[in-house]
Each structure stands twice: as C-alpha cells, then as structure tokens.
Design a protein around this motif. Structure first.
Motif, short mmCIF file in Angstrom:
data_model
loop_
_atom_site.label_atom_id
_atom_site.label_comp_id
_atom_site.label_asym_id
_atom_site.label_seq_id
_atom_site.Cartn_x
_atom_site.Cartn_y
_atom_site.Cartn_z
N ASN B 31 0.87 -1.17 0.00
CA ASN B 31 0.00 0.00 0.00
C ASN B 31 0.91 1.23 0.00
O ASN B 31 1.72 1.41 0.92
CB ASN B 31 -0.90 0.00 1.24
CG ASN B 31 -1.98 1.10 1.19
OD1 ASN B 31 -1.92 2.01 0.38
ND2 ASN B 31 -2.94 0.99 2.08
N GLN B 33 0.55 5.46 -1.03
CA GLN B 33 -0.30 6.54 -1.48
C GLN B 33 0.47 7.85 -1.43
O GLN B 33 1.31 8.06 -0.56
CB GLN B 33 -1.57 6.64 -0.61
CG GLN B 33 -2.40 5.35 -0.61
CD GLN B 33 -3.68 5.45 0.19
OE1 GLN B 33 -4.37 6.47 0.18
NE2 GLN B 33 -4.03 4.36 0.86
N PHE B 35 -0.04 12.09 -1.27
CA PHE B 35 -1.01 13.11 -0.85
C PHE B 35 -0.44 14.50 -1.09
O PHE B 35 0.78 14.71 -1.03
CB PHE B 35 -1.32 12.98 0.65
CG PHE B 35 -1.97 11.69 1.03
CD1 PHE B 35 -1.21 10.57 1.33
CD2 PHE B 35 -3.35 11.58 1.09
CE1 PHE B 35 -1.80 9.38 1.66
CE2 PHE B 35 -3.96 10.38 1.44
CZ PHE B 35 -3.18 9.29 1.72
N LEU B 43 -5.74 17.80 3.20
CA LEU B 43 -4.99 16.68 2.65
C LEU B 43 -5.82 15.96 1.60
O LEU B 43 -6.93 15.50 1.89
CB LEU B 43 -4.63 15.69 3.76
CG LEU B 43 -3.47 16.11 4.65
CD1 LEU B 43 -3.62 15.51 6.04
CD2 LEU B 43 -2.15 15.67 4.04
N ASN B 45 -5.86 12.98 -1.45
CA ASN B 45 -5.22 11.80 -2.02
C ASN B 45 -4.96 12.01 -3.51
O ASN B 45 -5.88 12.37 -4.25
CB ASN B 45 -6.12 10.59 -1.79
CG ASN B 45 -5.48 9.29 -2.20
OD1 ASN B 45 -5.23 9.05 -3.38
ND2 ASN B 45 -5.21 8.44 -1.23
N TYR B 48 -2.94 6.11 -5.47
CA TYR B 48 -2.67 4.83 -4.81
C TYR B 48 -1.80 4.06 -5.79
O TYR B 48 -2.25 3.73 -6.89
CB TYR B 48 -3.96 4.09 -4.52
CG TYR B 48 -3.77 2.63 -4.16
CD1 TYR B 48 -4.09 1.62 -5.06
CD2 TYR B 48 -3.28 2.27 -2.91
CE1 TYR B 48 -3.91 0.29 -4.73
CE2 TYR B 48 -3.11 0.94 -2.58
CZ TYR B 48 -3.43 -0.05 -3.48
OH TYR B 48 -3.26 -1.38 -3.15
N PHE B 86 3.17 14.40 0.53
CA PHE B 86 3.53 13.29 1.40
C PHE B 86 3.35 11.97 0.67
O PHE B 86 2.40 11.81 -0.09
CB PHE B 86 2.62 13.25 2.64
CG PHE B 86 2.79 14.39 3.59
CD1 PHE B 86 1.88 15.44 3.62
CD2 PHE B 86 3.84 14.40 4.50
CE1 PHE B 86 2.03 16.49 4.52
CE2 PHE B 86 4.00 15.44 5.40
CZ PHE B 86 3.09 16.48 5.40
N ASN B 92 -1.60 -3.43 3.27
CA ASN B 92 -3.06 -3.46 3.13
C ASN B 92 -3.65 -2.17 3.69
O ASN B 92 -3.18 -1.08 3.38
CB ASN B 92 -3.62 -4.71 3.81
CG ASN B 92 -3.04 -5.97 3.21
OD1 ASN B 92 -2.98 -6.12 2.01
ND2 ASN B 92 -2.58 -6.88 4.08
N THR B 93 -4.63 -2.29 4.55
CA THR B 93 -5.27 -1.08 5.07
C THR B 93 -4.90 -0.86 6.53
O THR B 93 -5.51 -0.04 7.21
CB THR B 93 -6.79 -1.18 4.95
OG1 THR B 93 -7.20 -2.47 5.38
CG2 THR B 93 -7.23 -0.97 3.52
N ASP B 94 -3.87 -1.56 7.01
CA ASP B 94 -3.41 -1.34 8.37
C ASP B 94 -2.62 -0.02 8.44
O ASP B 94 -2.78 0.84 7.60
CB ASP B 94 -2.56 -2.52 8.82
CG ASP B 94 -3.42 -3.70 9.22
OD1 ASP B 94 -2.88 -4.78 9.47
OD2 ASP B 94 -4.65 -3.54 9.25
N LYS B 95 -1.77 0.09 9.44
CA LYS B 95 -1.03 1.33 9.69
C LYS B 95 -0.38 1.87 8.42
O LYS B 95 0.44 1.21 7.80
CB LYS B 95 0.07 1.08 10.71
CG LYS B 95 -0.40 0.57 12.04
CD LYS B 95 0.76 0.48 13.00
CE LYS B 95 1.18 -0.94 13.25
NZ LYS B 95 2.17 -1.03 14.35
N LEU B 96 -0.75 3.09 8.05
CA LEU B 96 -0.07 3.79 6.97
C LEU B 96 0.92 4.75 7.61
O LEU B 96 0.50 5.63 8.38
CB LEU B 96 -1.06 4.55 6.10
CG LEU B 96 -1.53 3.92 4.81
CD1 LEU B 96 -2.35 4.90 4.01
CD2 LEU B 96 -0.37 3.42 3.96
N ILE B 97 2.19 4.61 7.27
CA ILE B 97 3.24 5.44 7.85
C ILE B 97 3.63 6.52 6.84
O ILE B 97 3.90 6.21 5.67
CB ILE B 97 4.47 4.60 8.21
CG1 ILE B 97 4.07 3.44 9.14
CG2 ILE B 97 5.54 5.47 8.87
CD1 ILE B 97 3.40 3.88 10.43
N PHE B 98 3.65 7.76 7.32
CA PHE B 98 3.93 8.90 6.45
C PHE B 98 5.40 9.30 6.49
O PHE B 98 6.05 9.20 7.53
CB PHE B 98 3.09 10.10 6.88
CG PHE B 98 1.67 10.07 6.37
CD1 PHE B 98 0.77 9.15 6.86
CD2 PHE B 98 1.27 10.94 5.39
CE1 PHE B 98 -0.53 9.09 6.39
CE2 PHE B 98 -0.04 10.91 4.91
CZ PHE B 98 -0.93 9.98 5.41
N GLY B 99 5.89 9.81 5.37
CA GLY B 99 7.16 10.48 5.35
C GLY B 99 7.01 11.90 5.87
O GLY B 99 5.90 12.35 6.18
#
Lengths: 115, 108
Positions: B31, B33, B35, B43, B45, B48, B86, B92-99
C-alpha cells in the motif's frame, strides 16, 4: 455525503484538562485512523480501528485513548492534556474503490493548543 | 517499523517548471499513497500506487517496489501546486506510515 467530519476544529485547553475529539464518516468505511501533525514531522499515527468495536495502537499512542462504539464514529480522548499534545489532529478513513485502490480520505483537522 | 524518507525536503520552482519528488521506504509494502496538503491544511489523495505507473493530468507517479522507492512527477507546475507532498506506505489497510514530506513553492 459529507465525507469525514471532525469536531471541534479548534480548542484551547489548560494542562491537566480532558477532552474528546470526534470523527464521523458517512461512507460506511471499516478503517479509521487518528494522526497528529507537528511542524517538520509529517503525520504520525496515534491509534487506528479496523472495524466497529476494535482499536489498535499506532506510532505514538501514549497519552491518548480511543473508542469505536459505532462504525461511523471514532473518538480520540485526552485524559490529562499536556503541552506536548499541542498539535493538529487529523482523522481519516480508508476504503478500497471499485478499481481495487486503497484511498485514504482525511477530515479537515482539529487544532489543539494546550497551555 | 517501516521507515519512510522523502526528498528533497524543500523545492522552489517557477511556474512552468517540472519536478520530481522521491519517496524511499525501508521494507516491502503493498500500500503506497501520495497526498498533497494545500496551504490551508487540507490533505488530498493523489495516487494509490503500490507498484507501476499512473498518470492524472500533469501529475504522474511511479513505484519500483523491488527497489523500495516511488517517484512523483509534476509537469508544467502551477502556483496551485504549492503545498506539501507526502507519501505514505503500509501493508493493506493497516497502519499507513507517512514520510516527512516535500514542501513545494511555485512562484509566478
């Protein structure tokens, strides 16, 4: 269809006070998230939920609690606010569109200041 | 946990110029994405794109999953492109970690 709605948009607290941020989504999404954004640090995940009645810790969960009693609502609580929790808080929900793409949709943000 | 690095941290362009933003990540993901955060804090999107290439108007993105990086291309930049970009990665749809983002300023 309002998308993701956060309330309140602004709040000032004194150290030690408690408060709850409400996130509501009308898109029937299973996954919901709370992030905080601080200058120069991007967005950091606080807690998230993969469905009604479930919650899980993110990167920076300490000092926060969450609840997901109804699918459409995800609440973020601060039991005893500290100045380090001054930040902009974003709620988001995630879904998979018809093309199989994951799309994270954000609310407008809630600016919290703790004095 | 997954580490996400974005470069450059800041970018200043004149209208009409092209730019490339990079996102490196430390683990395999399915996953990814992109932004855009506008100057008012909203924010949006953009893509993906866990692998491959996509285009949407003047924006396009490419992810090379095996080499753990993604690129966002902005062509013929406009002042409305200003803001912070970003990338976020996860499983999947669990924790999305951002830069930490790339701050873009486009001047007329």
């Amino acid at each position: 269809n309002a998308g993701v709605t956060q309330t309140p948009k602004f709040r000032v607290l004194k150290t030690g006070q408690s408060m709850t941020l409400l996130c509501a989504q009308d898109m029937n999404h299973e996954y919901m998230y709370w992030y905080r954004q601080d200058p120069g640090m991007g967005l950091r995940l606080i807690h998230y939920s993969v469905g009604e009645g479930t919650t899980a810790k993110g990167e920076v969960p300490d000092g926060y609690n969450v609840s997901r009693l109804k699918k459409q609502n995800f609440l973020l609580g601060l039991e005893s606010a500290a100045p380090s929790q001054t930040s902009v808080y974003f709620c988001a929900s995630n879904h998979m569109d018809r093309a199989g793409a994951n799309v994270l949709t954000f609310g407008a943000g809630s600016r919290l200041t703790v004095l | 946990g997954i580490q996400v690095e974005q470069s450059p941290p800041d970018l200043i362009l004149q209208e009409g110029a092209n730019s490339t933003l990079r996102c490196n990540f430390s683990d395999s993901v399915n996953n990814l994405q992109w932004f855009h955060q506008n100057p008012w804090g909203q924010l949006i999107n953009l893509f993906y794109i866990p692998s491959g290439t996509k285009q949407n108007g003047r924006l396009s993105a490419t992810t090379v999953a095996t080499e753990r990086y993604s690129l966002l291309y902005i062509s013929s930049s406009q002042t409305t492109d200003s803001g912070v970009y970003f990338c976020a990665v996860g499983h999947n749809t669990d924790k999305l970690i951002f830069g930490t983002g790339t701050r873009l300023q486009v001047f007329p």
